[in-house]
Design a protein around this motif. Structure first.
Motif, PDB file in Angstrom:
ATOM      1  N   ILE A 149       1.562   5.638 -12.976  1.00 24.85           N
ATOM      2  CA  ILE A 149       1.324   6.263 -14.288  1.00 24.85           C
ATOM      3  C   ILE A 149       2.637   6.831 -14.820  1.00 24.85           C
ATOM      4  O   ILE A 149       2.984   6.657 -15.997  1.00 24.85           O
ATOM      5  CB  ILE A 149       0.261   7.376 -14.175  1.00 24.85           C
ATOM      6  N   GLY A 150       3.372   7.526 -13.947  1.00 25.70           N
ATOM      7  CA  GLY A 150       4.670   8.071 -14.352  1.00 25.70           C
ATOM      8  C   GLY A 150       5.665   6.976 -14.684  1.00 25.70           C
ATOM      9  O   GLY A 150       6.477   7.118 -15.622  1.00 25.70           O
ATOM     10  N   VAL A 151       5.638   5.883 -13.928  1.00 27.46           N
ATOM     11  CA  VAL A 151       6.531   4.752 -14.207  1.00 27.46           C
ATOM     12  C   VAL A 151       6.238   4.179 -15.593  1.00 27.46           C
ATOM     13  O   VAL A 151       7.156   3.927 -16.397  1.00 27.46           O
ATOM     14  CB  VAL A 151       6.373   3.676 -13.121  1.00 27.46           C
ATOM     15  N   LEU A 152       4.966   3.956 -15.900  1.00 25.08           N
ATOM     16  CA  LEU A 152       4.585   3.413 -17.206  1.00 25.08           C
ATOM     17  C   LEU A 152       4.995   4.348 -18.337  1.00 25.08           C
ATOM     18  O   LEU A 152       5.433   3.898 -19.408  1.00 25.08           O
ATOM     19  CB  LEU A 152       3.080   3.163 -17.242  1.00 25.08           C
ATOM     20  N   ILE A 156       0.936  -8.087 -16.239  1.00 25.08           N
ATOM     21  CA  ILE A 156       0.886  -7.179 -15.095  1.00 25.08           C
ATOM     22  C   ILE A 156       0.295  -7.930 -13.909  1.00 25.08           C
ATOM     23  O   ILE A 156      -0.739  -8.599 -14.037  1.00 25.08           O
ATOM     24  CB  ILE A 156       0.042  -5.928 -15.412  1.00 25.08           C
ATOM     25  N   ILE A 157       0.961  -7.817 -12.762  1.00 24.28           N
ATOM     26  CA  ILE A 157       0.459  -8.345 -11.499  1.00 24.28           C
ATOM     27  C   ILE A 157       0.176  -7.143 -10.606  1.00 24.28           C
ATOM     28  O   ILE A 157       1.050  -6.294 -10.410  1.00 24.28           O
ATOM     29  CB  ILE A 157       1.491  -9.269 -10.805  1.00 24.28           C
ATOM     30  N   GLY A 169      -3.203  -0.446 -13.431  1.00 30.20           N
ATOM     31  CA  GLY A 169      -2.871  -1.620 -14.228  1.00 30.20           C
ATOM     32  C   GLY A 169      -3.973  -2.022 -15.178  1.00 30.20           C
ATOM     33  O   GLY A 169      -3.710  -2.369 -16.341  1.00 30.20           O
ATOM     34  N   ILE A 170      -5.216  -1.987 -14.728  1.00 30.10           N
ATOM     35  CA  ILE A 170      -6.346  -2.368 -15.584  1.00 30.10           C
ATOM     36  C   ILE A 170      -6.479  -1.410 -16.760  1.00 30.10           C
ATOM     37  O   ILE A 170      -6.690  -1.830 -17.905  1.00 30.10           O
ATOM     38  CB  ILE A 170      -7.644  -2.420 -14.750  1.00 30.10           C
ATOM     39  N   LEU A 171      -6.365  -0.117 -16.500  1.00 24.89           N
ATOM     40  CA  LEU A 171      -6.491   0.862 -17.582  1.00 24.89           C
ATOM     41  C   LEU A 171      -5.370   0.696 -18.607  1.00 24.89           C
ATOM     42  O   LEU A 171      -5.595   0.818 -19.819  1.00 24.89           O
ATOM     43  CB  LEU A 171      -6.488   2.279 -17.008  1.00 24.89           C
ATOM     44  N   TYR A 172      -4.165   0.392 -18.121  1.00 29.48           N
ATOM     45  CA  TYR A 172      -3.044   0.198 -19.046  1.00 29.48           C
ATOM     46  C   TYR A 172      -3.196  -1.109 -19.816  1.00 29.48           C
ATOM     47  O   TYR A 172      -2.965  -1.161 -21.036  1.00 29.48           O
ATOM     48  CB  TYR A 172      -1.726   0.217 -18.282  1.00 29.48           C
ATOM     49  N   ILE A 179      -3.465  -9.339 -17.439  1.00 30.91           N
ATOM     50  CA  ILE A 179      -3.346  -8.751 -16.107  1.00 30.91           C
ATOM     51  C   ILE A 179      -3.961  -9.681 -15.070  1.00 30.91           C
ATOM     52  O   ILE A 179      -4.983 -10.327 -15.329  1.00 30.91           O
ATOM     53  CB  ILE A 179      -4.007  -7.356 -16.035  1.00 30.91           C
ATOM     54  N   MET A 180      -3.311  -9.732 -13.907  1.00 32.45           N
ATOM     55  CA  MET A 180      -3.820 -10.472 -12.765  1.00 32.45           C
ATOM     56  C   MET A 180      -4.070  -9.491 -11.628  1.00 32.45           C
ATOM     57  O   MET A 180      -3.191  -8.695 -11.283  1.00 32.45           O
ATOM     58  CB  MET A 180      -2.814 -11.535 -12.290  1.00 32.45           C
TER      59      MET A 180
END
Length: 669
Positions: A81-84, A97-98, A107-110, A169-170
């Motif tokens: 979350i902080g990275v994003l 997104i992998i 990843g799914i939420l983003y 996303i994958m």
């Protein structure tokens, strides 16, 4: 009369037997349908063609797409979350997104379109430990995910599909039937999410198109190589695990570490083969894999780790937060406040799939939404819960003992029904049979209507309760009744973190409806520097009928075993107590070490541990009476996902002039 009561007991017991029989589901067995050993290295892809087309739509073929790989890591994955957040501040929005394991949750939420701040708010404001339920591993896992996924569905929708997300996303999982990797790029979001974090043994495998999927992180925690099938510009965020300080002689730690060796080694192998990837090594490797309460610090460390790569990230050409993402985030903000507020009121989630839970457990009979005045015990044995939409039914059969002051174990059966028709309203019914006084049972029943709401941006929570309790002791033909109608307010001052102030006022009728009282109660928790916490409280009950003998209940806060005090409000009591009031004052001072969080193989985690002193004073017209002593408190957490607050008291009981000890379960500090 007695025959009717025995009939009621018999019917409840029969209900228990048939419900348990109906609850046991025997899932269709899944055979290993892979006879070709060499095929285990060939991944199975779902939605690859559409995935590539959507990536091309984002880049229009004018630039290399930006791939972001989010590793697994359980609670440590919240560092993503902080990275994003940092990437967005640098103007970088990935084109694909992998992910696997818990990295897939972020990843799914983003990919759905949420901002990093919205993801943080969603996760941090939920008590994850109350969203997973113990169950028999009949389906392959110890924890049921129905409540958690139902809550996610209330945010995102039940039928939304990941191929509809604005960011492709994958999610990578492993199929235990074919022994092959499954790369998911299409499907219902809840189904895909469950498959992503299905950690073996803890969570059941997930059926997906004939596969039986588990967490893809068991084979490779950093599936970096997959990203290069779609792009040459790759950012990878990792949350490896070091486990410093863990006991490598503990069997559970040995098992966890042994599993970590393989998935870490494969992840590092991928990274060595693709050294041109921008590697954000999140500084969270010393956190426990189930340290969900450390989300704030974990997120901040992810942000700081990404900031260290500023030089490598500058100049990357990517997509931006366009109008479609802005619109999604705007609509979600309006929905998020409503969902969080509804969940906070009662901690309830409307479940969209039928949930059967059968397990051996231990639980306090103190109700989660307020104390039971006429009964206070711990029940252990075989538990069965059924949940469907707004309805919850529970049966608990086995033994019981008084929770605060232990006594002999006795047979016990409890059944309850809860209906949550509206976010602000709940109806509850409870029935209990306990053979705590010999051959004749004690029958207890309760019916309650509760309404809750919040004020001042959720700083103030209000509850209105109307409840009726009845307790019949057949051995002595003593019947107790209590009608309670009152209001409770809880205030969480935003300027003072962890401070809580709670007050309540109620009208009560006791005896056989011939006693009337005004009940008031105030409690506060005040944090001090160095981890100290001060507890201060007051309880007052005042008779309106002039009949004296004001009752003292177990949950009033005065710790005593004195029979005279505990029975003076009974209709058959011979106690003479002319005072028309009873007042209790409470005080406690506890120390909570901030870094003390022992664990047993990271299966059981002991959180919020504290040690301290307490003192209780009672005033009822017959002089001041007191109890005092020491206490130890901790919250025993299973994997950080199922918690039981536990307190041990040892002290001096002034009214009884004796030492006593007791255990309180399910009572928050």
């Amino acid at each position: 009369m007695r025959g009717n009561k025995r009939l009621v007991v018999s019917l409840v017991l029969l209900t228990l037997v048939f419900s348990l029989f109906g609850a046991i589901e025997f899932p269709t067995s899944v055979a290993n349908n892979s006879n070709d050993v060499l095929s285990s290295t060939i991944p199975i892809l779902y939605g690859d063609h559409s995935f590539r087309e959507r990536i091309l739509e984002r880049t229009q073929g004018e630039r290399d797409p930006i791939a972001l790989v989010l590793s697994g890591g359980s609670a440590r994955a919240f560092a993503h979350i902080g990275v994003l957040k940092y990437l967005e501040e640098e103007g970088i929005v990935p084109d694909l997104i992998i992910s696997n394991s818990m990295g897939s949750m972020v990843g799914i939420l983003y990919a759905y379109g949420l901002s990093p701040d919205q993801i943080y708010t969603m996760i941090s404001q939920l008590d994850i430990s109350k969203l997973f339920d113990l169950t028999m591993p009949i389906a392959g896992g110890m924890l049921d995910t129905a409540r958690f996924t139902s809550l996610i569905a209330s945010y995102l929708g039940r039928d939304v599909r990941i191929e509809e997300f604005p960011i492709p996303i994958m999610v990578i999982s492993e199929d235990i039937a074919t022994k092959r990797q499954v790369r998911i790029m299409e499907g219902k979001v809840i189904e895909v999410l469950e498959a992503a974090f299905a950690l073996p043994v803890y969570f059941p495998p997930v059926n997906y198109r004939g596969h039986l999927l588990i967490d893809g992180g068991v084979a490779n925690i950093v599936p970096l190589g997959v990203a290069y099938d779609y792009s040459d510009t790759v950012i990878v965020s990792t949350t490896f695990y070091e486990g410093k300080g863990t006991n490598l002689r503990n069997p559970l730690t040995i098992l966890n570490t042994a599993l970590d060796i393989g998935k870490r080694r494969q992840g590092v192998f991928d990274m060595e083969n693709h050294s041109d990837a921008i590697w954000i090594r999140c500084d969270v490797e010393d956190f426990s894999f189930m340290d969900f309460k450390a989300i704030k610090e974990i997120t901040m460390r992810g942000y700081a780790s990404a900031a260290e790569k500023r030089g490598e990230l500058q100049g990357i050409e990517s997509g931006t937060v366009d109008d479609s993402l802005i619109e999604i985030r705007h609509h979600f903000s309006q929905k998020q406040a409503k969902v969080i507020n509804n969940y906070r009121l009662f901690g309830q989630v409307k479940q969209w799939r039928l949930s059967h839970l059968l397990y051996v457990g231990l639980a306090p009979n103190t109700h989660q939404h307020g104390p039971l005045y006429l009964r206070d015990e711990v029940v252990f044995g075989l538990f069965y819960n059924l949940k469907w939409k707004s309805l919850a039914f529970a049966l608990q059969g086995g033994g019981g003992w008084q929770s605060l002051f232990p006594m002999g174990v006795y047979p016990n059966l409890t059944t309850s029904l809860t209906y949550h028709p509206f976010p602000n309203l709940m109806v509850e019914g409870d029935f209990n049979v306990a053979f705590d006084r010999g051959a004749a049972p004690t029958l207890y029943s309760r019916l309650a209507l509760l309404g809750k709401t919040t004020f001042l941006k959720e700083e103030l929570k209000g509850m209105v309760e109307v409840s009726w309790e009845n307790q019949l002791l057949e051995a002595s033909n003593l019947e107790k009744m209590l009608f309670h109608a009152g209001v409770t307010l809880e205030w969480y001052p935003p300027s003072y973190q962890d401070m809580v102030l709670k007050g309540e006022a109620a009208f009560q009728m006791g005896g056989r409806w011939d006693r009337q009282f005004i009940h008031t109660k105030v409690k506060g928790l005040f944090p001090l520097p160095l981890g100290f916490i001060v507890e201060a409280g007051y309880m007052g009950r005042f008779a309106l009928d002039g009949g004296g003998r004001v009752p003292l209940y177990r949950n009033d806060g005065f710790r005593t075993n004195n029979t005279k005090l505990l029975t003076q409000g009974d209709t058959v009591s011979t106690t003479v107590s002319p005072a028309n009031y009873l007042v209790v004052a409470r005080f406690g001072l506890d120390w909570m070490p901030q870094t003390f969080k022992p664990t047993s193989g990271e299966l059981l985690i002991f959180e919020d541990s504290a040690i301290g002193l307490y003192g209780d004073l009672l005033f009822n017209g017959e002089g001041t009476q007191f109890t005092y002593g020491g206490r130890i408190h901790t919250t025993i957490s299973l994997l950080g996902l199922k918690s039981l607050p536990t307190s041990l008291y040892v002290g001096y009981d002034g009214p009884s002039e004796a030492l006593f000890w007791g255990i309180a379960l399910g009572v928050e500090f």
